[in-house]
Design an enzyme around this catalytic site. Structure first.
Site, mmCIF file in Angstrom:
data_model
loop_
_atom_site.group_PDB
_atom_site.id
_atom_site.type_symbol
_atom_site.label_atom_id
_atom_site.label_comp_id
_atom_site.label_asym_id
_atom_site.label_seq_id
_atom_site.Cartn_x
_atom_site.Cartn_y
_atom_site.Cartn_z
ATOM 1 N N ALA A 47 37.339 -35.842 14.594
ATOM 2 C CA ALA A 47 37.638 -35.691 16.023
ATOM 3 C C ALA A 47 37.397 -36.963 16.849
ATOM 4 O O ALA A 47 38.303 -37.425 17.557
ATOM 5 C CB ALA A 47 36.843 -34.501 16.577
ATOM 6 N N ARG A 88 47.823 -33.525 16.644
ATOM 7 C CA ARG A 88 46.909 -32.536 16.069
ATOM 8 C C ARG A 88 46.318 -31.718 17.228
ATOM 9 O O ARG A 88 45.832 -32.293 18.199
ATOM 10 C CB ARG A 88 45.790 -33.223 15.267
ATOM 11 C CG ARG A 88 46.329 -34.046 14.096
ATOM 12 C CD ARG A 88 45.230 -34.424 13.122
ATOM 13 N NE ARG A 88 44.753 -33.268 12.385
ATOM 14 C CZ ARG A 88 43.675 -33.293 11.581
ATOM 15 N NH1 ARG A 88 42.974 -34.414 11.458
ATOM 16 N NH2 ARG A 88 43.297 -32.212 10.919
ATOM 17 N N GLN A 195 37.830 -34.035 2.065
ATOM 18 C CA GLN A 195 37.134 -35.043 2.873
ATOM 19 C C GLN A 195 35.694 -35.237 2.390
ATOM 20 O O GLN A 195 35.128 -36.312 2.559
ATOM 21 C CB GLN A 195 37.116 -34.619 4.354
ATOM 22 C CG GLN A 195 38.471 -34.702 5.041
ATOM 23 C CD GLN A 195 39.203 -33.378 5.008
ATOM 24 O OE1 GLN A 195 38.992 -32.557 4.121
ATOM 25 N NE2 GLN A 195 40.082 -33.151 5.957
ATOM 26 N N ASP A 236 35.034 -30.082 15.877
ATOM 27 C CA ASP A 236 36.299 -30.556 16.459
ATOM 28 C C ASP A 236 36.474 -30.122 17.897
ATOM 29 O O ASP A 236 37.154 -30.779 18.679
ATOM 30 C CB ASP A 236 37.477 -30.079 15.615
ATOM 31 C CG ASP A 236 37.627 -30.964 14.401
ATOM 32 O OD1 ASP A 236 36.881 -30.751 13.435
ATOM 33 O OD2 ASP A 236 38.433 -31.914 14.457
ATOM 34 N N LYS A 247 35.950 -28.010 10.349
ATOM 35 C CA LYS A 247 36.743 -27.919 9.114
ATOM 36 C C LYS A 247 36.634 -26.545 8.458
ATOM 37 O O LYS A 247 35.548 -25.969 8.381
ATOM 38 C CB LYS A 247 36.261 -29.024 8.160
ATOM 39 C CG LYS A 247 36.950 -29.076 6.816
ATOM 40 C CD LYS A 247 38.457 -29.170 6.912
ATOM 41 C CE LYS A 247 38.935 -30.307 7.792
ATOM 42 N NZ LYS A 247 40.358 -30.157 8.198
HETATM 43 O O1 MRU Z 1 41.002 -32.569 9.372
HETATM 44 P P1 MRU Z 1 39.929 -33.569 9.683
HETATM 45 O O2 MRU Z 1 39.513 -34.375 8.503
HETATM 46 O O3 MRU Z 1 40.258 -34.421 10.881
HETATM 47 O O4 MRU Z 1 38.685 -32.657 10.086
HETATM 48 C C1 MRU Z 1 37.490 -33.280 10.441
HETATM 49 C C2 MRU Z 1 36.381 -32.351 10.698
HETATM 50 O O5 MRU Z 1 36.500 -31.151 10.636
HETATM 51 C C3 MRU Z 1 35.079 -32.977 11.132
HETATM 52 O O6 MRU Z 1 33.990 -32.231 10.687
HETATM 53 C C4 MRU Z 1 35.042 -33.048 12.666
HETATM 54 O O7 MRU Z 1 36.191 -33.655 13.166
HETATM 55 C C5 MRU Z 1 33.861 -33.771 13.161
HETATM 56 S S1 MRU Z 1 33.982 -35.487 12.858
HETATM 57 C C6 MRU Z 1 32.632 -36.266 13.505
#
Ligand code: MRU
Length: 339
Positions: A47, A88, A195, A236, A247
């Site tokens: 995010a 997104r 990830q 997010d 996530k």
């Molecule tokens: O789909 P992504 O990889 O962008 O999802 C990221 C996440 O869910 C992270 O946990 C969230 O953005 C926090 S990042 C500091």
């Protein structure tokens, strides 16, 4: 320090997260359209990092614009802001950063166009710098919640790669490690885009933080064995009542943590809190390409005709979250961020 997003003097350089952990290469972006594409395809993700990249996207749009007056450049900037905002839907940091850039453009009517371009670039850089400072502050607050010899479970990647640097949940882990408090980090693989294994494990190796990678399905088992002292994830979007989108799989971990009597924490900057949304029920959950679930690493692992549901995020109810760690301090349930 790991720098996933940086301005190289004329372009935005993004550490290509789709190529990690095998290759460390940067993807240069010279236009806002390239930045939007990089956000959509997860070259840059997480995010806060998405917000920072989008802010530079707006600065690039100002440099691309051929308009010769403020009204004209504003039309071009609005097109870029809308295009970047359509990449997104879930991470509120994206919209927060775009709105901040829009406000700067609107307030700069009196400036010559080149000064406006410079002002937008400075603002994007300020968003980047402030994010790193917020992460460090969050790290210091959050490290106090980690017991000596702490065994921490984390999900997805909320480390340096997901931010301008240092990380949110990853920053708390980093800060606790710097204070000698971390015995082990359990890193969830994080299907379907991995990830955890591709990015968080890569960061742990790079920083020399003791860790062990597990498949998502193993989390319940390691908790049951008594091998986890706390769970910490990023976010997010956090609704005004503390309900937190993160996530896919995060909600399941929070339920598991409650069942096993393990504290479950979220770390996020204030830019992730969306005061306009009362509860998590109103958070838009991104659905991504079924191909992410149909295969692993580009290899098909499911029938081509099986219907697929691929939500990228879920929402953890505030009541399951023991604390929300921010740069302004640690908040506890029932959450009230207005201060
Ligand atoms: O789909 P992504 O990889 O962008 O999802 C990221 C996440 O869910 C992270 O946990 C969230 O953005 C926090 S990042 C500091």
């Amino acid at each position: 320090m790991i720098s996933p997003v940086r301005w190289d003097g004329s372009r935005l350089a993004l550490l290509d997260q789709t190529r990690l952990p095998v290759e460390e290469v940067e993807k240069p972006c010279a236009s806002w359209q390239e930045v939007a594409d990089a956000i959509r395809t997860l070259v840059v993700r997480g995010a806060p990092a998405i917000g920072v990249a989008a802010a530079f996207g707006v600065a690039l749009a100002a440099r691309q614009s051929r308009a010769d007056d403020w009204e004209g450049i504003l039309v071009d900037l609005e097109e870029a802001i809308n295009g970047l905002g359509a990449t997104r839907p879930t991470a509120v940091n994206l919209f927060w950063a775009l709105e901040r850039m829009r406000r700067v453009a609107l307030a700069s009517r009196a400036l010559p166009l080149d000064a406006l371009r410079g002002r937008l670039l400075d603002e994007a850089q300020a968003i980047l710098d402030e994010d790193i400072a917020a992460n460090r502050a969050m790290g210091a607050c959050g490290a106090a919640l980690v017991p000596d010899g702490g065994r921490i479970l984390t999900h997805c990647n909320a480390g340096a790669l997901a931010t301008a640097g240092y990380g949110t949940a990853g920053g708390v882990i980093r800060a606790a490690h710097e204070r000698g408090k971390v015995a082990l980090v359990w890193v969830d693989e994080t299907r379907p885009v991995m990830q955890g294994s591709r990015l968080t494990a890569w960061e742990m190796v790079k920083e020399g933080i003791p860790h062990r990678l597990i498949s998502d399905g193993a989390a319940a088992f390691v908790m049951k064995r008594g091998d986890v002292d706390l769970v910490i994830t990023g976010a997010d979007r956090i609704a005004a009542n503390g309900d937190t989108a993160n996530k896919i799989g995060t909600y399941g971990l929070a339920v598991l943590a409650r069942h096993h009597g393990i504290p479950f924490y979220v770390a996020a900057p204030f830019s992730t809190i969306d005061p306009a949304i009362a509860t998590g029920a109103s958070i838009v959950i991104e659905e991504r390409d079924p191909a992410e679930v149909r295969g692993v690493g580009g290899r098909q692992t499911a029938p081509a005709t099986s219907p697929i549901f691929n939500p990228a995020f879920d929402v953890t109810p505030a009541g399951l979250i023991g604390a929300i760690i921010t740069e302004r301090g640690v908040f506890r349930f029932p959450y009230n961020f207005a201060q």
